[in-house]
Design a protein around this motif. Sequence first.
Motif, mmCIF file in Angstrom:
data_model
loop_
_atom_site.group_PDB
_atom_site.id
_atom_site.type_symbol
_atom_site.label_atom_id
_atom_site.label_comp_id
_atom_site.label_asym_id
_atom_site.label_seq_id
_atom_site.Cartn_x
_atom_site.Cartn_y
_atom_site.Cartn_z
ATOM 1 N N LEU A 291 0.869 -1.182 0.000
ATOM 2 C CA LEU A 291 0.000 0.000 0.000
ATOM 3 C C LEU A 291 0.905 1.230 0.000
ATOM 4 C CD1 LEU A 291 -2.436 -1.130 2.877
ATOM 5 C CD2 LEU A 291 -2.849 -1.349 0.415
ATOM 6 N N PRO A 292 1.370 1.673 -1.167
ATOM 7 C CA PRO A 292 2.333 2.777 -1.222
ATOM 8 C C PRO A 292 1.845 4.070 -0.577
ATOM 9 C CG PRO A 292 2.198 1.650 -3.340
ATOM 10 C CD PRO A 292 1.081 1.110 -2.501
ATOM 11 N N GLY A 293 0.538 4.253 -0.496
ATOM 12 C CA GLY A 293 0.010 5.483 0.079
ATOM 13 C C GLY A 293 -0.286 5.406 1.558
ATOM 14 N N ALA A 294 -0.048 4.258 2.166
ATOM 15 C CA ALA A 294 -0.383 4.074 3.580
ATOM 16 C C ALA A 294 0.559 4.867 4.479
ATOM 17 C CB ALA A 294 -0.340 2.597 3.952
ATOM 18 N N VAL A 295 0.035 5.295 5.622
ATOM 19 C CA VAL A 295 0.814 6.024 6.619
ATOM 20 C C VAL A 295 0.622 5.344 7.972
ATOM 21 C CG1 VAL A 295 1.051 8.205 7.875
ATOM 22 C CG2 VAL A 295 0.650 8.232 5.406
ATOM 23 N N VAL A 296 1.721 5.073 8.662
ATOM 24 C CA VAL A 296 1.682 4.444 9.983
ATOM 25 C C VAL A 296 2.403 5.351 10.966
ATOM 26 C CG1 VAL A 296 2.072 2.335 11.312
ATOM 27 C CG2 VAL A 296 1.908 2.213 8.816
ATOM 28 N N ILE A 297 1.734 5.700 12.051
ATOM 29 C CA ILE A 297 2.362 6.558 13.065
ATOM 30 C C ILE A 297 2.131 5.982 14.462
ATOM 31 C CG2 ILE A 297 2.145 8.663 11.687
ATOM 32 C CD1 ILE A 297 -0.251 9.459 13.464
ATOM 33 N N SER A 298 3.055 6.316 15.359
ATOM 34 C CA SER A 298 2.854 6.082 16.792
ATOM 35 C C SER A 298 2.419 7.401 17.409
ATOM 36 C CB SER A 298 4.156 5.621 17.467
ATOM 37 O OG SER A 298 4.414 4.261 17.225
ATOM 38 N N MET A 299 1.477 7.339 18.341
ATOM 39 C CA MET A 299 1.001 8.566 18.959
ATOM 40 C C MET A 299 0.811 8.388 20.459
ATOM 41 S SD MET A 299 -2.303 10.948 17.971
ATOM 42 C CE MET A 299 -1.750 11.166 16.287
#
Length: 239
Positions: free
Chosen positions: A181-189
């Motif tokens: 998924l080239p457009g995916a974004v994963v963050i820790s918050m």
Amino acid sequence: MPVYCITGANRGIGLEFVRQLAQSSDNTIIAATRSLSSDLDDLKAVASPSTHTVECDTSNLQSIHSFVKDTSRILGDKKIDFLLNNAGVNLGSWQNSLALGPDELHALLAVNVIGPAKTVELLLDAGLLSADARILNMSSVLGSLQRSSGPGPRQYAGYSISKAALNMLTVHQSEDLKQHLPGAVVISMHPGWVKTRMGSDAAPLEPSESVEQMLKVLHRVGGEDTGTFCDYSGEAIPW
């Protein structure tokens, strides 16, 4: 109509996510709770007609498999646009690094690390994540090695270790998902210190304030933000 999937949705921060998102009829919400036999009155009270409550014990791989199947049946051709890996536990909070209980640490890692890892993996395998999915791994400032390395007493050793591991998971997921998924974004918050059962009444933040700010951050992140660690206002936190 965006699709939101929230684990640990029956109380605390997860419940507040459902409450705020349910105010718009445009939002489809998958509200995952550890057990459908739990007290779900609060969740039912805030749910919208487009909120679907499903069972998902993130410490149990079979439960995650069942959750993915249930979610696929509910969504049909729709996909998840926002995945909030919110479910978490803080066990053995009195223990320090010289007296860690193996059972508590194993349970912390199962829920706080392995759960989010397998949830993303199995949802991806089932084709349920959108091409531009936004994935939020609910971490804690206690998982920051830099913040924890200063002088003074340490707190919640097992919990801190599990959240540091979750942060590393975020970094790996952000890279590994690019080929799928080239457009995916994963963050820790870090949600802040919030008045919940885990955070206690001593916390300065109301759940409504924390969640409102987290949603603003989640809705504005872009590709350049993937694999980063921030607080509920979007301010970067050092690893």
